[in-house]
Scaffold this active site. Structure first.
Site, mmCIF file in Angstrom:
data_model
loop_
_atom_site.group_PDB
_atom_site.id
_atom_site.type_symbol
_atom_site.label_atom_id
_atom_site.label_comp_id
_atom_site.label_asym_id
_atom_site.label_seq_id
_atom_site.Cartn_x
_atom_site.Cartn_y
_atom_site.Cartn_z
ATOM 1 N N ASP A 1 -7.225 -4.292 10.018
ATOM 2 C CA ASP A 1 -6.483 -3.043 9.828
ATOM 3 C C ASP A 1 -7.262 -1.884 10.428
ATOM 4 O O ASP A 1 -8.173 -1.353 9.819
ATOM 5 C CB ASP A 1 -6.232 -2.797 8.329
ATOM 6 C CG ASP A 1 -5.400 -1.533 8.096
ATOM 7 O OD1 ASP A 1 -4.808 -1.034 9.076
ATOM 8 O OD2 ASP A 1 -5.342 -1.054 6.949
ATOM 9 N N ASP B 1 -9.669 -3.105 1.476
ATOM 10 C CA ASP B 1 -9.788 -2.581 2.836
ATOM 11 C C ASP B 1 -11.209 -2.018 2.993
ATOM 12 O O ASP B 1 -11.665 -1.245 2.140
ATOM 13 C CB ASP B 1 -8.730 -1.486 3.035
ATOM 14 C CG ASP B 1 -8.701 -0.939 4.452
ATOM 15 O OD1 ASP B 1 -7.661 -1.043 5.122
ATOM 16 O OD2 ASP B 1 -9.729 -0.372 4.876
ATOM 17 N N GLU C 1 -2.978 -3.088 -2.527
ATOM 18 C CA GLU C 1 -4.137 -2.509 -1.828
ATOM 19 C C GLU C 1 -4.521 -1.156 -2.409
ATOM 20 O O GLU C 1 -3.717 -0.229 -2.452
ATOM 21 C CB GLU C 1 -3.810 -2.366 -0.333
ATOM 22 C CG GLU C 1 -4.965 -1.770 0.486
ATOM 23 C CD GLU C 1 -4.633 -1.643 1.976
ATOM 24 O OE1 GLU C 1 -3.480 -1.960 2.370
ATOM 25 O OE2 GLU C 1 -5.510 -1.221 2.732
ATOM 26 N N ASP D 1 -10.781 3.900 10.285
ATOM 27 C CA ASP D 1 -10.075 2.803 10.937
ATOM 28 C C ASP D 1 -10.514 2.552 12.372
ATOM 29 O O ASP D 1 -9.691 2.390 13.268
ATOM 30 C CB ASP D 1 -8.552 3.019 10.858
ATOM 31 C CG ASP D 1 -8.047 2.950 9.426
ATOM 32 O OD1 ASP D 1 -8.039 1.851 8.873
ATOM 33 O OD2 ASP D 1 -7.674 4.007 8.862
ATOM 34 N N LYS E 1 -7.127 2.353 -2.780
ATOM 35 C CA LYS E 1 -7.771 3.298 -1.864
ATOM 36 C C LYS E 1 -8.523 4.341 -2.669
ATOM 37 O O LYS E 1 -8.146 4.669 -3.791
ATOM 38 C CB LYS E 1 -6.681 3.954 -1.000
ATOM 39 C CG LYS E 1 -7.203 4.770 0.163
ATOM 40 C CD LYS E 1 -6.098 5.007 1.184
ATOM 41 C CE LYS E 1 -6.610 5.853 2.329
ATOM 42 N NZ LYS E 1 -5.707 5.861 3.477
ATOM 43 N N TRP F 1 0.866 -1.183 0.000
ATOM 44 C CA TRP F 1 0.000 0.000 0.000
ATOM 45 C C TRP F 1 0.906 1.239 0.000
ATOM 46 O O TRP F 1 1.846 1.304 0.778
ATOM 47 C CB TRP F 1 -0.933 0.048 1.220
ATOM 48 C CG TRP F 1 -1.669 1.347 1.224
ATOM 49 C CD1 TRP F 1 -2.723 1.699 0.438
ATOM 50 C CD2 TRP F 1 -1.341 2.525 1.995
ATOM 51 N NE1 TRP F 1 -3.079 3.016 0.669
ATOM 52 C CE2 TRP F 1 -2.254 3.530 1.613
ATOM 53 C CE3 TRP F 1 -0.369 2.819 2.960
ATOM 54 C CZ2 TRP F 1 -2.224 4.817 2.164
ATOM 55 C CZ3 TRP F 1 -0.337 4.098 3.509
ATOM 56 C CH2 TRP F 1 -1.268 5.085 3.109
ATOM 57 N N ASP G 1 -12.709 6.893 6.043
ATOM 58 C CA ASP G 1 -11.765 5.803 6.291
ATOM 59 C C ASP G 1 -11.130 5.978 7.673
ATOM 60 O O ASP G 1 -9.941 6.222 7.806
ATOM 61 C CB ASP G 1 -10.685 5.840 5.187
ATOM 62 C CG ASP G 1 -9.642 4.750 5.360
ATOM 63 O OD1 ASP G 1 -9.960 3.709 5.938
ATOM 64 O OD2 ASP G 1 -8.503 4.963 4.902
ATOM 65 N N HIS H 1 -11.852 1.670 2.256
ATOM 66 C CA HIS H 1 -11.274 2.314 1.075
ATOM 67 C C HIS H 1 -12.210 2.469 -0.119
ATOM 68 O O HIS H 1 -11.773 2.538 -1.251
ATOM 69 C CB HIS H 1 -10.021 1.552 0.633
ATOM 70 C CG HIS H 1 -8.890 1.708 1.600
ATOM 71 N ND1 HIS H 1 -7.607 1.309 1.320
ATOM 72 C CD2 HIS H 1 -8.840 2.238 2.837
ATOM 73 C CE1 HIS H 1 -6.821 1.562 2.356
ATOM 74 N NE2 HIS H 1 -7.555 2.130 3.291
ATOM 75 N N HIS I 1 -8.475 -6.422 4.340
ATOM 76 C CA HIS I 1 -8.157 -5.617 5.506
ATOM 77 C C HIS I 1 -9.490 -5.291 6.155
ATOM 78 O O HIS I 1 -10.164 -4.346 5.754
ATOM 79 C CB HIS I 1 -7.435 -4.327 5.099
ATOM 80 C CG HIS I 1 -5.955 -4.477 5.056
ATOM 81 N ND1 HIS I 1 -5.088 -3.416 4.900
ATOM 82 C CD2 HIS I 1 -5.162 -5.573 5.190
ATOM 83 C CE1 HIS I 1 -3.849 -3.853 4.923
ATOM 84 N NE2 HIS I 1 -3.856 -5.155 5.089
HETATM 85 C C1 RNT Z 1 -3.940 2.745 4.589
HETATM 86 C C2 RNT Z 1 -4.033 1.293 4.359
HETATM 87 C C3 RNT Z 1 -2.894 0.487 4.904
HETATM 88 C C4 RNT Z 1 -2.466 0.917 6.292
HETATM 89 C C5 RNT Z 1 -1.426 0.022 6.915
HETATM 90 C C6 RNT Z 1 -0.809 0.644 8.114
HETATM 91 O O1 RNT Z 1 -5.077 3.423 4.237
HETATM 92 O O2 RNT Z 1 -5.241 0.802 4.866
HETATM 93 O O3 RNT Z 1 -3.216 -0.856 4.878
HETATM 94 O O4 RNT Z 1 -3.552 1.004 7.148
HETATM 95 O O5 RNT Z 1 -0.507 -0.348 5.984
HETATM 96 ZN ZN ZN Z 2 -5.518 -1.355 4.839
#
Ligand code: RNT
Ligand code: ZN
Length: 420
Positions: free
Chosen positions: A327, A260, A227, A297, A229, A186, A295, A263, A287
Site C-alpha cells: 500500500d 499498515d 485497518e 506511503d 490508523k 479502512w 504516513d 499507521h 499493508h
Molecule cells: C489509508 C489506508 C488505506 C489506503 C487505501 C487506498 O491510510 O492505508 O489502506 O491507503 O485504501
Molecule cells: Zn493501508
C-alpha cells in the site's frame, strides 16, 4: 549472464548450508507466497467513477510523472507489464472505486459483481487472486471525512450498504477464481481538532460494522479485515478507527486485523506486534508500506522495518495466518517501476527472512548463549543473499535486478509516452 548466475548460486547454497539453512526450501516458500498488488499505485488513487471527485480522506499523492493510467484498460496493461517483471504468482488488490460502470452513474451502495466482472475475468486469465476494498473516500458523502461513524443516519446507511455490497462482490470474485478474498475496511473518519465527544463516533462505527458483517458469508470465500490508523491529514487529533478500537473489534468479532506500516508512531515497529496479535487473532493482513517521517506511503524498499516484519512472520511460523499486500502511492517516479520495486523488495525481505539461520539462533537463545546469538545474527547479514535472489528470478523467468529497468523504459517509450 545465466551461465554465471548458477555457479554463484551453488557457492551461496553451500555457504547457507554451513549454517544449517536450506536455500531450496526457502525458494519453495517464497515462490508459493502471494503478495497482493494494490491497483491504486497505477493511477494515483483516482479510480474510474464518472462522478469525478478529487482524492480525499487525507490521502495524498505527490508527483506528476507522465503516463498515468487513464482507464481500466490502460491500468490493466500497466499491471500486466509489472507482473511480467515480478517473480511468482500473486494477487490483485482492487478498490471499489475501480468499478467499470460503462458510463452510467451507479451509487456505491448499489455496486454489484457485474461492475467488477471484467476485472475478475482478467484476474482469471492472468492467474491472479483477488482482494477487495470498499472505498469510503473521494465521494460527496465522505466530503466531511465521516462515513460509517457519521452522525447522520442516512450517510451511515449509505456506507453500510456499500460495505455489504463489497463483501458480496469479493465473495463472488473468490468463488469464480477458486480462491479466497480479503475485504479490507479502512475509513477516513476523524477530526482535525480536539473533539468534544470521542465516544459516540466509536460506538456508531462499531454498530455500523456489526450491521455490515451481520450476514454470514462463506469464510472460505470472504475474509473481513479492519485497518486502523494513528492520524491522517485532516484527522490529526482524532481517528475513530484507531489501533485500540480495531484491535478490540477484531478480537471480539474474530476479524482479521490489518496493520499498515505507516499507521503507527514512527518510533514503533509493527514487527513486534505480529506475535502479540496472533496470540489472540486468527489472522493478520499487512499493508506493507514505507512512511518517511509520517504516513507518506513511499515505495517499499528492502529496509530494516520490512525485513523485521517478514522475519517475525517467518520465524513465528505464521505464514499461513498472514496476508501480505502493498500500500503506497508515488507519482514522482515511473508508476510501473514503483510496483516492481515494491513487490521485488517485499519478496527479497521475505526470502532473507527464510534464509535466516533460525535453528541456530534459537538454540543459542535457549542455551542462554546470547554472545553466539548476536554473533550469528551479524554473520547472517553478510551471507551471499544476492545470488539466491538472482536464482529465484532466473527460475521464475523474470529479468534480474540489473535488467528489468530496461524493460520498463522500453514500455515507457512505447506506451506511456503516448498518453496525453
Ligand atoms: C489509508 C489506508 C488505506 C489506503 C487505501 C487506498 O491510510 O492505508 O489502506 O491507503 O485504501
Ligand atoms: Zn493501508
Amino acid at each position: 549472464m545465466k551461465l554465471i548466475a548458477q555457479p554463484a548460486y551453488e557457492i551461496s547454497r553451500e555457504a547457507y548450508q554451513q549454517v544449517g539453512v536450506d536455500t531450496e526450501a526457502a525458494l519453495r516458500v517464497v515462490t508459493s507466497t502471494p503478495i497482493s498488488l494494490h491497483c491504486w499505485q497505477g493511477d494515483d488513487v483516482r479510480g474510474f467513477e464518472d462522478t469525478s471527485c478529487s482524492l480525499t480522506g487525507g490521502l495524498a499523492v505527490t508527483g506528476n510523472y507522465p503516463g498515468v493510467a487513464r482507464n481500466a484498460d490502460e491500468l490493466r496493461g500497466d499491471l500486466e507489464k509489472a507482473f511480467s517483471l515480478i517473480p511468482g504468482r500473486h494477487r490483485l488488490n482492487l478498490h471499489a472505486m475501480y468499478a467499470e460502470l460503462s458510463g452510467r452513474v451507479v451509487e456505491r451502495s448499489d455496486y454489484t459483481f457485474e461492475h467488477f466482472e471484467f476485472w475478475v475475468d482478467w484476474c482469471a486469465r492472468n492467474g491472479l487472486g483477488f482482494d477487495f476494498n470498499p472505498t469510503f473516500f473521494s465521494h460527496r458523502l465522505a466530503a466531511d471525512s465521516f462515513t460509517l461513524s457519521h452522525r447522520d443516519r442516512h450517510v451511515r446507511d449509505y456506507w453500510i450498504a456499500h460495505g455489504i455490497a463489497c463483501r458480496k462482490i469479493a465473495a463472488e470474485a473468490a468463488r469464480r477464481l477458486n480462491t479466497h478474498a480479503v475485504t479490507n475496511f479502512w475509513i477516513p473518519d476523524g477530526y482535525k481538532d480536539h473533539p468534544a465527544d470521542r465516544r459516540s463516533p466509536r460506538e456508531r462505527l462499531s454498530e455500523s460494522l456489526d450491521t455490515i458483517f451481520a450476514q454470514p458469508l462463506d469464510s472460505e470465500l470472504n475474509e473481513d479485515s479492519v485497518e486502523s490508523k494513528l492520524f491522517g491529514l485532516g484527522s490529526e487529533s482524532y481517528v475513530v478507527g484507531s489501533h485500540e478500537f480495531y484491535l478490540g473489534y477484531a478480537v471480539s468479532r474474530r476479524k482479521t486485523y490489518c496493520l499498515d506500516s505507516g499507521h503507527f508512531h514512527p518510533s514503533e515497529s509493527i514487527s513486534d506486534k505480529v506475535s502479540a496479535l496472533l496470540t489472540f487473532l486468527p489472522s493478520l493482513f499487512f499493508h506493507v508500506s514505507r512512511g518517511v517521517r509520517w504516513d507518506s506511503d513511499h515505495v517499499v524498499v528492502l529496509d530494516d522495518a520490512t525485513r523485521a516484519v517478514m522475519e517475525e512472520i517467518v520465524v513465528g511460523g505464521y505464514l499461513n495466518r498472514v496476508h501480505l499486500g502493498l500500500d503506497f502511492f508515488d507519482a514522482s517516479i515511473n508508476r510501473i517501476a514503483a510496483w516492481v520495486i515494491g513487490m521485488r523488495s517485499a519478496q527479497k525481505a521475505l526470502l532473507q527472512a527464510l534464509l535466516l539461520p533460525s535453528d541456530r539462533l534459537r538454540a543459542a537463545e535457549e542455551s542462554g548463549d546470547f554472545t553466539e546469538r548476536l554473533a550469528m545474527q551479524e554473520y547472517a547479514k553478510t551471507l551471499p543473499f544476492g545470488a539466491v535472489w538472482e536464482e529465484h528470478c532466473r527460475r521464475q523467468n523474470v529479468p534480474s535486478d540489473r535488467d528489468w529497468p530496461g524493460e520498463v523504459r522500453a514500455y515507457e517509450r512505447r506506451v506511456l509516452s503516448r498518453r496525453a
